[in-house]
Design a protein around this motif. Sequence first.
Motif, PDB file in Angstrom:
ATOM      1  N   VAL A   1      -3.146  16.329  40.807  1.00 49.70           N
ATOM      2  CA  VAL A   1      -2.157  16.094  39.747  1.00 49.70           C
ATOM      3  C   VAL A   1      -2.146  17.268  38.770  1.00 49.70           C
TER       4      VAL A   1
ATOM      5  N   VAL B   1      -2.820  20.382  39.483  1.00 44.83           N
ATOM      6  CA  VAL B   1      -2.160  21.530  40.106  1.00 44.83           C
ATOM      7  C   VAL B   1      -0.643  21.387  40.003  1.00 44.83           C
ATOM      8  N   GLY B   2      -0.144  20.142  40.100  1.00 45.03           N
ATOM      9  CA  GLY B   2       1.301  19.958  40.088  1.00 45.03           C
ATOM     10  C   GLY B   2       1.922  19.927  38.709  1.00 45.03           C
ATOM     11  N   TYR B   3       1.106  19.930  37.646  1.00 50.63           N
ATOM     12  CA  TYR B   3       1.667  19.799  36.302  1.00 50.63           C
ATOM     13  C   TYR B   3       2.384  21.082  35.893  1.00 50.63           C
TER      14      TYR B   3
ATOM     15  N   PRO C   1       9.116  13.371  37.197  1.00 48.12           N
ATOM     16  CA  PRO C   1      10.178  13.657  38.172  1.00 48.12           C
ATOM     17  C   PRO C   1      11.112  12.476  38.404  1.00 48.12           C
TER      18      PRO C   1
ATOM     19  N   VAL D   1       7.943  18.005  36.524  1.00 47.31           N
ATOM     20  CA  VAL D   1       6.713  18.447  37.192  1.00 47.31           C
ATOM     21  C   VAL D   1       6.922  18.358  38.700  1.00 47.31           C
ATOM     22  N   ASP D   2       5.951  18.938  39.454  1.00 45.20           N
ATOM     23  CA  ASP D   2       6.082  19.006  40.908  1.00 45.20           C
ATOM     24  C   ASP D   2       5.897  17.608  41.525  1.00 45.20           C
ATOM     25  N   PRO D   3       6.884  17.081  42.282  1.00 42.74           N
ATOM     26  CA  PRO D   3       6.723  15.731  42.833  1.00 42.74           C
ATOM     27  C   PRO D   3       5.857  15.665  44.088  1.00 42.74           C
ATOM     28  N   VAL D   4       5.636  16.811  44.776  1.00 39.76           N
ATOM     29  CA  VAL D   4       4.945  16.750  46.072  1.00 39.76           C
ATOM     30  C   VAL D   4       3.487  16.304  45.929  1.00 39.76           C
TER      31      VAL D   4
ATOM     32  N   GLN E   1       2.150  14.555  43.652  1.00 42.75           N
ATOM     33  CA  GLN E   1       2.128  13.156  43.213  1.00 42.75           C
ATOM     34  C   GLN E   1       2.350  12.217  44.386  1.00 42.75           C
ATOM     35  N   ALA E   2       3.295  12.566  45.273  1.00 50.71           N
ATOM     36  CA  ALA E   2       3.550  11.710  46.426  1.00 50.71           C
ATOM     37  C   ALA E   2       2.335  11.664  47.341  1.00 50.71           C
ATOM     38  N   LEU E   3       1.692  12.825  47.553  1.00 56.75           N
ATOM     39  CA  LEU E   3       0.514  12.846  48.424  1.00 56.75           C
ATOM     40  C   LEU E   3      -0.630  12.050  47.824  1.00 56.75           C
ATOM     41  N   VAL E   4      -0.837  12.177  46.481  1.00 56.13           N
ATOM     42  CA  VAL E   4      -1.952  11.480  45.842  1.00 56.13           C
ATOM     43  C   VAL E   4      -1.708   9.973  45.854  1.00 56.13           C
ATOM     44  N   LEU E   5      -0.427   9.571  45.735  1.00 58.33           N
ATOM     45  CA  LEU E   5      -0.106   8.148  45.786  1.00 58.33           C
ATOM     46  C   LEU E   5      -0.589   7.545  47.095  1.00 58.33           C
TER      47      LEU E   5
ATOM     48  N   LEU F   1       1.766   7.261  39.635  1.00 60.10           N
ATOM     49  CA  LEU F   1       0.337   7.358  39.919  1.00 60.10           C
ATOM     50  C   LEU F   1      -0.464   6.510  38.958  1.00 60.10           C
TER      51      LEU F   1
ATOM     52  N   MET G   1       5.753  25.488  42.957  1.00 59.05           N
ATOM     53  CA  MET G   1       6.984  24.706  43.127  1.00 59.05           C
ATOM     54  C   MET G   1       7.863  25.216  44.248  1.00 59.05           C
TER      55      MET G   1
END
Lengths: 126, 178
Positions: A49, A51-53, A64, A80-83, A85-89, B54, B119
């Motif tokens: 999370v 890294v994606g901020y 997002p 912020v980067d959604p990728v 977040q989707a993987l961590v979910l 999350l 990104m």
Amino acid sequence: MGMIHEFFPYVLCVLLFAVGLYAIAVKKNLIKIIIGVMLIHNATSLFLVLVGYRMPETGESAAPIITRALSGEEFFRQSVDPVPQALVLTAIVIGLSVVALMVVMAVRLHEKYGTFDLTRIRKLRG
Amino acid sequence: MAEVLLPLYALMAFMLIAAIIAVETRDLLSSVLCLGAVGFGLALVDLLLKAPDLALTQVVVEIIAVVLLIRAVVAREDTTEESLSDTPHVAFVGMVVGAIVIAAFVCFQQLVPFAKPLMTMGEAYLRSGELTGAKNQVTAVLLDFRAYDTLGEATVIFAAIIGCYALLRTRGRIGNRR
């Protein structure tokens, strides 16, 4: 904003990871080892999370999610980067099922040996 | 920048302290509750870093995990003794973990700086609003672009459920046939 803030959150995250690693390597109690695994899991998801901020040069960073107040080019610049977040979910839920399986194993071992102590569980008997 | 960093550092310090207490305290129940504190701290950090999905998932997962662990710990006596005889072993592990942290400190200076992600893929996903019609881009990634990930996740969950069932059932054990 100094240089150290560019990587210091990652270092705190690795410290959390190190606490979990220490628990897994040193502790003899099964529950403590499960706690170590959960700490490592939390640290990893926190790292992704982080890294994606994104903090844009102007304006606030945004979740997002397209809203009436924020859409179009402004949204693409601030979100912020959604990728990650989707993987961590996905990873969080998998982590829960892994921990559930470990807890069930610990409960079964306690049923059989009457202890959570790994040094005593190691003595095999039928 | 500073208005994010200050609460972020505070929450991460809280998580670290709770983690150390969880690992080092003698009483297993307090240690499990400290683990819950770490998880809820993580949910707050997720909110702070603009990841509301999350944060919701983390709260639910943490509650379930803590309830499971409490169920496993309560009413089971703990006879573990942490003996002092293997202190050199503990010191060695501590040194290895410390080396990993120092290596991370060096490596992370080469990583993309915090709050400035690359990104490359995320930009394309963010601009895909017309393709999927989704308002929440995280669910668009989960259910449209990477739906196979979610399928694999469901597979893992069902495998874990079958494993739990196989371990916990009392019928068909060798001890109580008949």
